[in-house]
Write an enzyme that holds these catalytic residues in place. Structure first.
Site, short mmCIF file in Angstrom:
data_model
loop_
_atom_site.label_atom_id
_atom_site.label_comp_id
_atom_site.label_asym_id
_atom_site.label_seq_id
_atom_site.Cartn_x
_atom_site.Cartn_y
_atom_site.Cartn_z
N SER A 32 0.85 -1.20 0.00
CA SER A 32 0.00 0.00 0.00
C SER A 32 0.89 1.26 0.00
O SER A 32 1.69 1.42 -0.91
CB SER A 32 -0.96 -0.06 1.19
OG SER A 32 -2.01 0.86 1.06
N ARG B 276 -11.00 6.56 -5.16
CA ARG B 276 -9.95 6.61 -4.16
C ARG B 276 -9.70 8.04 -3.70
O ARG B 276 -9.43 8.29 -2.52
CB ARG B 276 -8.66 6.01 -4.72
CG ARG B 276 -8.32 4.59 -4.29
CD ARG B 276 -9.47 3.61 -4.30
NE ARG B 276 -10.00 3.36 -5.62
CZ ARG B 276 -10.91 2.46 -5.92
NH1 ARG B 276 -11.44 1.70 -4.96
NH2 ARG B 276 -11.35 2.29 -7.14
N ASP C 130 -9.44 -6.49 -3.37
CA ASP C 130 -8.93 -5.27 -2.74
C ASP C 130 -9.77 -4.06 -3.17
O ASP C 130 -9.83 -3.72 -4.35
CB ASP C 130 -7.47 -5.06 -3.15
CG ASP C 130 -6.76 -3.99 -2.34
OD1 ASP C 130 -7.44 -3.18 -1.68
OD2 ASP C 130 -5.52 -3.98 -2.37
N HIS D 298 -7.46 -6.05 0.87
CA HIS D 298 -6.28 -5.18 0.98
C HIS D 298 -5.23 -5.78 1.91
O HIS D 298 -4.03 -5.54 1.73
CB HIS D 298 -6.72 -3.81 1.49
CG HIS D 298 -5.69 -2.74 1.35
ND1 HIS D 298 -5.15 -2.38 0.13
CD2 HIS D 298 -5.07 -1.96 2.29
CE1 HIS D 298 -4.26 -1.41 0.31
NE2 HIS D 298 -4.18 -1.15 1.61
#
Length: 248
Positions: free
Chosen positions: A73, A106, A196, A224
């Site tokens: 990430s 996002r 994810d 995730h």
């Protein structure tokens, strides 16, 4: 060298990844990113390049470069920028749950989370734990009652967010970097997780397509936190690549 994601400390690697890498013969270095106590929370904020500089400084201080780097990430964002700017310090990089740009959803999630923090709103720990589970885990795990009891307890105990986590969250507004990543010459392995929601697999695929010669692995049944949901599969891909046993 292992680099964690937003809000997570170095100890997250200790349960599954550090033992697997140690068994494969590696010396493993983990650290807490800036923003995560006991390091400075840096409430005034910091940049992605500041975090890259932290890793550069650590590698140079320890004299371990060039070394293998693993990031997930936000940690993957740091790792890919490190591979681009200081290839002399990186011999191979594993990029888990990554992306090279910020899409509309996002960006909206990032804005919502920072606005929630700035408003001074404190969600009940149990509610925050449930939301985190829904965002971060796969349907396979969400449907496993025994596993979910443990995950919810863990998330509830670690639900507090401070200014350092807020500063890290701000960095998720990643600039469009795919064109820049075409200049990365370090061998890279991108690992994406099919379920994810935070860094979807198609955005990770874009990173693999941008980096010349990068390998790409999609792991099914994981969200995730796929490296914790299915550590056996993740570790096999990771160790195989880092030892050179996996084809590029």
């Amino acid at each position: 060298m292992m680099i964690q994601g937003t809000g997570a400390g170095r100890t997250v690697w200790q349960l599954h990844q550090v033992p697997a890498l140690t068994a494969a013969g590696f010396r493993v270095i983990t650290f807490d990113n800036r923003g995560i106590p006991p390091t400075s929370e840096c409430p005034g904020g910091f940049s992605l390049q500041d975090m890259v500089g932290d890793v550069v400084g650590l590698i140079e201080h320890l004299g371990t470069g060039p070394c293998r780097v693993v990031g997930t990430s936000l940690g993957a964002f740091v790792a890919q920028e490190l591979a681009l700017s200081r290839p002399d310090l990186v011999c191979r990089a594993v990029l888990m749950a990554t992306r090279g740009r910020t899409d509309v959803l996002r960006a909206a999630l990032n804005r919502a989370e920072t606005e929630l923090y700035d408003a001074g709103t404190h969600l009940p720990a149990r509610y925050a734990a449930v939301v985190r589970a829904l965002k971060s885990l796969s349907p396979r795990t969400l449907d496993d009652d025994a596993a979910m009891a443990d995950w919810l307890d863990l998330f509830e105990l670690s639900s507090a967010a401070g200014p350092g986590q807020r500063a890290q969250t701000e960095l998720s507004k990643l600039d469009h970097r795919l064109q820049a990543y075409r200049d990365i010459r370090v061998p890279c392995q991108v690992i994406a997780f099919a379920d994810d929601l935070i860094t979807p697999a198609h955005l990770a695929r874009e990173v693999a397509d941008a980096i010349p010669g990068a390998a790409y692995e999609l792991i099914e049944g994981c969200g995730h936190y796929g490296y914790l949901e299915d550590p056996g599969t993740v570790n096999k891909v990771m160790v195989g690549f880092l030892t050179g046993a996996a084809a590029r």
